[in-house]
Design a protein around this motif. Structure first.
Motif: not given
Lengths: 411, 411, 411, 411
Positions: B96, B98, D153, D156, D158, D160-161
């Motif tokens: 994680l 982010r 990424l 995750n 979320l 994320p870009a």
């Protein structure tokens, strides 16, 4: 009382040794050779290992001019005694197609004859004690022969029966009654005299405080356990220990081991040593893990007994048993303490205060397993006659299900 | 006494919350993000999860017009509460990247402000209780932040120090004395009043029979443990529980975790939060498993205490602590019960008689872990000030070594 | 030429089917039941599966009023044909203690009789083709019966011999000669007429450009391979493919499979189907992985041949074989192309240009395995008589060692 | 042409080295530190390892008075060169929170300066060659930085870009045309002069016979691949290689990697470096394994090209690329040979006839991986400008999906 005190030592030896062969008699040499999981051993291996025990701990020590039956057997049939030396890897016991079953039978005969001669020559107390231990040890393996074999046969899509026979449905037992016990400062552990037998883990007898408690009069039945399943017991994490829930989520534990859901009508069958049978709601549920026993108890607003509570109550219970599947409870009072299913307790397997194992390799029997296992009390339908007593401490990991394990509630 | 009773609730909240940030202060965002094993969590995750606890159990329940700081955090930072819903998989916490560390700091600030406003508006008893629980919970994670971080840094061949500093060798402590206790029927468990705090697993206070026993006056030192190693302790199966010996044989356990053998002269170093240091014979041995503690005790002809024995003796012990590595014992009497190392007991983690967890998700705090874990008593150098007490029950699996675990002998 | 064209179809059927029973004849039912690794199958399973092949692909399709011998066998003895339906899990073949070996023999007899009656009634071309395929299939399994059994016996510390016999040391063979081939645009693949047999993976015959090359006149011997070992071949990563080196480092590959280092004098023994024998420097090295073959070749400044090179050269080679262990080379010219060891090539197992498998389940025979396997050419001492040809493509994963695999160098 | 021949060596060095930092520029130090699977490396590790390459193979060999930037980096940032010595374990690259990202940037700056000074002092041909190799090596890692980061990424929740941006749907491309090639005896492998660059695995240029074939004019699109999914392609074992089907059954492969099924309407989204986007039917399908590419081809009645066929056709294709996701095909003729997706071939990665790796550690670059991998041809949207050519041989295991892999059909 010890086996060897109840009857002439030699008679006892002969009787117990013969019983192992009787258990194996209906089986083919193939059946006796295969191993279905690392925890279980082939029947042939049990037959050899119990013989190894007498050869190693008695003949090797006390027979004049001792020579081993076969030098490789010392390693092949050593279970876990580091003090004896190397061991054949446990998960590979099923690959030992040699020695053949007949050679193992010859091994038994040879050792039996030599032990008999030793006894006839007048063995002392120490040999008598080791012989007693060897017979108790063999009786433990007699139960394992049946449960290990059951596990093996259950892996076969043909579901072969060890002893084909249609099981009769039991009479619905009386509703569970709660039997009250005052508790108090109690003596726990084996209290027999020196002439009787117990394992070292039942000693020393010691004082424990037992708070007042109630014990269920009989074991949980299949019918009662089905209510738990139908109420979503296997889908509600709040009922489970975290480790147990992990196993439910991973698909390891979905219902008692050996239960088989019928596709057509949702009816349950159960694989038994008598073959596949319709699930009998009157008989005790068996082949459950501690996780399931604990979750069921929580769902009923109860709990599992501690081993001290169980032993406190068991002093008056009567011994019974001797079947290939647990029977339904009959009568009233405190029932099924022995002879149906081993009963999970909430007690981890730990030494009693002041416990000391025997010196030497024989001391590896019990003590070194006293971590991450849980105590089961009582005995099962597969426990040999005369092997059970109130102070007996059986033990398995919390996830073990291939023994005849059952549930008795406390609160 | 509970944190929230010793001082104004809001002050306590501010103090404990600030402390977590202080622990993280010397670390880079990279240090705070990585996860070195499934059992350990990233520092950033700890910072977020402790915040999630207040948001989920207090704000969500009591804040008017509650809206989550970020909807995804409910899942991302849920540790193991099935009652709350889905959880991010534990082994993937280190992926994680982010939210960034700064976002987690903003999350903390936001929740802190809202909790403060709630308290300012006059929160009732239930909120006060949950706040107290949240602060105790955060203190537990403060210790984990240090031990998890230590494990991460130890994986790095550069052996970076959390707090670089040369450790001074301790004075050789007095030889171990054996302190005698009469035992008897004792009250065990938390006995404080309702205004004070304890975890539910310390209740109910109950009667237990404790046989007379002796306790070592201080912890086992590195020097004493080295004697065990040099005497071949890690090569003698007769000293070990079978599970422990399996780990020795597989190479998992060769010496205490974080010990580093110097190639040149065979001298030992130890990785600490102050970096690599020469092994100090005066300080207590730490980062040992239950298996090692048990084997050492057996080698000394002693044993580990039960948790009841430990608690029986601890009533008079004084609290101490607050360092990044355990200090050597100083003085006489019963030393190092608190503030040096958590002390393995032989007691498996089990519910006290009559134990009942809280209702709802918050009840998942302790009870569901009561299987296959062992109780550790006392506290360690890394335990936050004011968090320890005689009835406190810490628990870890028998093989866990990354906590500040140590050995106190009994007999 | 196909088996069924060289002799009356029924005679061929009888001969091949009898051969399988002959291979099993010296074995106990225990020997026939056990499975030593997922890649290997029990002898009993081979006996049943080859029968299943005739029952499923011939009787089920062509026998009027077909009824299966046993309904469960369709699943139990299906190897990997998804088009047929469910399969018993491969790693659990060794747990099938039922059906007993005698029941499998009865299964063979029943199917054999029914196939014979079908043929007697005048079967058409399609049945003849399937019968031919079934016999070739059974011959493949005859070789596997021996190699799988060898692997099983090798797990037993008693090292039992399948056929006890002292092996005579071979005469030292001539030094390897390099035989030159011009190469050019060559036709590769099976070129026989429609009356002869080949597997679909040998088709279509197609054009390939083969650059000029040289091939070693014989296989690498144990003696030559020992030089590689003694020169540190297993300790030098620069000789190895990265995957192979990983296996060396993890201890999976330390020397050819079945080699046994004697403790006393460092002399090597080799476990064979004749029992443990002194390693014969004159015989070809066998039971090596592609990794070892490739590393050895690199160490000699050579390489492995491609399958096109091998086939290009093999057109003139003579067939041979029929032993339980590879013999030393005798004579000169291009030797040991057949009948000693399968020879690793550097060619991955891939479809020939224009390859198309048969329609239906029978098409699962070869094509679906054309990834991550390497082609072996020639035949081994255990290949049934009449089964080998220059275009034959055997295939195994690069790490497989339990077949009679050997090394022929090219450059 | 080699990078270093197209421009002044120093300019090339500066340009390529700067590009790596540009790729990392939008990322936090946390993003650059984490590792999402053993196959992928952290961005920070890539930045350091590419620097290590110049330091180890150029500075250490040619810089007068060489001293390493940091002695531990030799081990920490060695990828797989056994000839250099020990390596930090690959799965633990994500635990290296130290050196910090800034220290790695300083490492780059230091090495860059020293290389520049070496060049300024007039480096010889060997240094120029190693520099060229180092730049090509760094360009390979630039593509990996993007694909490894994408994998991280994607773990995750979320999502994320890397570069937030709404992707525009592509125009529907022309239907696939089949372009015919005569084949014949062809020269395959790199044919440039000594001043140009190729990897050793593209040599030697050699003769191969290529049968007449047809190649699809463009890559398979998402829309076409969806037809395969909707027709049950992932549920029909007859379409799959056995290994691929095993992965389908175990749930590893259910659809292209990074596809996300929307719960509501069954519409598919795709995670990209621009964030989650609606799946664009016009763009090429990407992130598929060889198993999926092969199954799709079989379903279409086609097959994958061999690498020789691909190279035969690619001689006339134009280079293109430079995006964070593959674009839809535009125009006609042979399209998307470069710059969209790497194209799976049916050719296993093997040495060309006469292949010889360089001497020393640098020779570990390619040759030792030539087993159990498959060749991909062309280049992808993420391949650095100037890095692609018709003879380029990329290679990955059949199950790899985190690269920009796509499907071009042949027949």
């Amino acid at each position: 009382m010890g086996i060897g005190q109840r009857e002439d030592l030699l008679h006892a030896f002969d009787r117990v040794r013969r019983r192992s062969l009787e258990i194996a008699a209906p089986l083919s040499s193939e059946d006796c050779c295969a191993q279905s999981m690392p925890d279980a051993s082939p029947v042939k291996w049990h037959l050899a290992h119990t013989t190894w025990f007498f050869e190693t701990f008695i003949l090797e020590a006390y027979e004049p001019g001792f020579a081993p039956f076969h030098p490789a057997f010392r390693v092949l049939f050593n279970s876990y005694y580091n003090g004896i030396g190397a061991k054949h890897p446990r998960p590979q016991r099923g690959l030992l197609t040699r020695p053949a079953l007949d050679e193992v039978r010859a091994y038994r005969q040879d050792v039996d004859g030599r032990v008999a001669r030793l006894l006839a020559a007048g063995a002392g107390l120490e040999v008598a004690r080791l012989l007693e231990l060897g017979l108790q040890h063999e009786q433990q393996h007699q139960e394992l022969m049946l449960t290990d074999l059951k596990h093996l046969l259950a892996q076969n899509p043909l579901y072969p029966a060890y002893s084909p026979q249609e099981m009769e449905a039991g009479m619905a037992p009386e509703p569970t009654a709660w039997i009250e016990y005052d508790g108090g400062l109690a003596e726990i552990g084996y209290g027999g005299s020196g002439f009787c037998f117990c394992f070292d883990n039942e000693l020393p007898r010691h004082r424990t405080y037992v708070a007042p408690f109630e014990l269920a009069s009989r074991l949980v039945t299949n019918g009662e356990y089905l209510e738990f399943i139908r109420a979503g017991g296997y889908r509600d994490p709040s009922l489970w220990l975290a480790e147990g829930w992990d196993r439910v989520c991973s698909g390891d534990i979905l219902h008692p081991l050996y239960w088989i859901a019928s596709d057509d009508d949702g009816a349950w069958n159960e694989f038994t040593l008598h073959g596949v049978q319709a699930l009998d709601p009157a008989r005790p549920v068996t082949h459950v893990s501690l996780y399931e026993a604990d979750a069921y108890a929580r769902w009923r607003g109860a709990r599992l007994p501690t081993e001290a509570e169980w032993e406190f109550a068991a002093r008056q219970a009567s011994l019974a048993g001797g079947a290939l599947h647990p029977e339904a409870a009959e009568g009233d009072g405190l029932l099924q303490m022995f002879g149906a299913c081993w009963q999970w307790t909430s007690s981890s397997y730990a030494p009693y205060p002041g416990y000391a194992p025997a010196a030497g390799a024989i001391g590896e029997y019990n003590g070194k397993f006293m971590v991450n296992q849980y105590v089961l009390r009582g005995s099962s339908c597969a426990t040999p006659d005369g092997h059970a007593r109130a102070s007996y401490r059986n033990f398995f990991p919390a996830g073990a299900r291939w023994q005849f394990t059952g549930i008795r509630l406390a609160r």
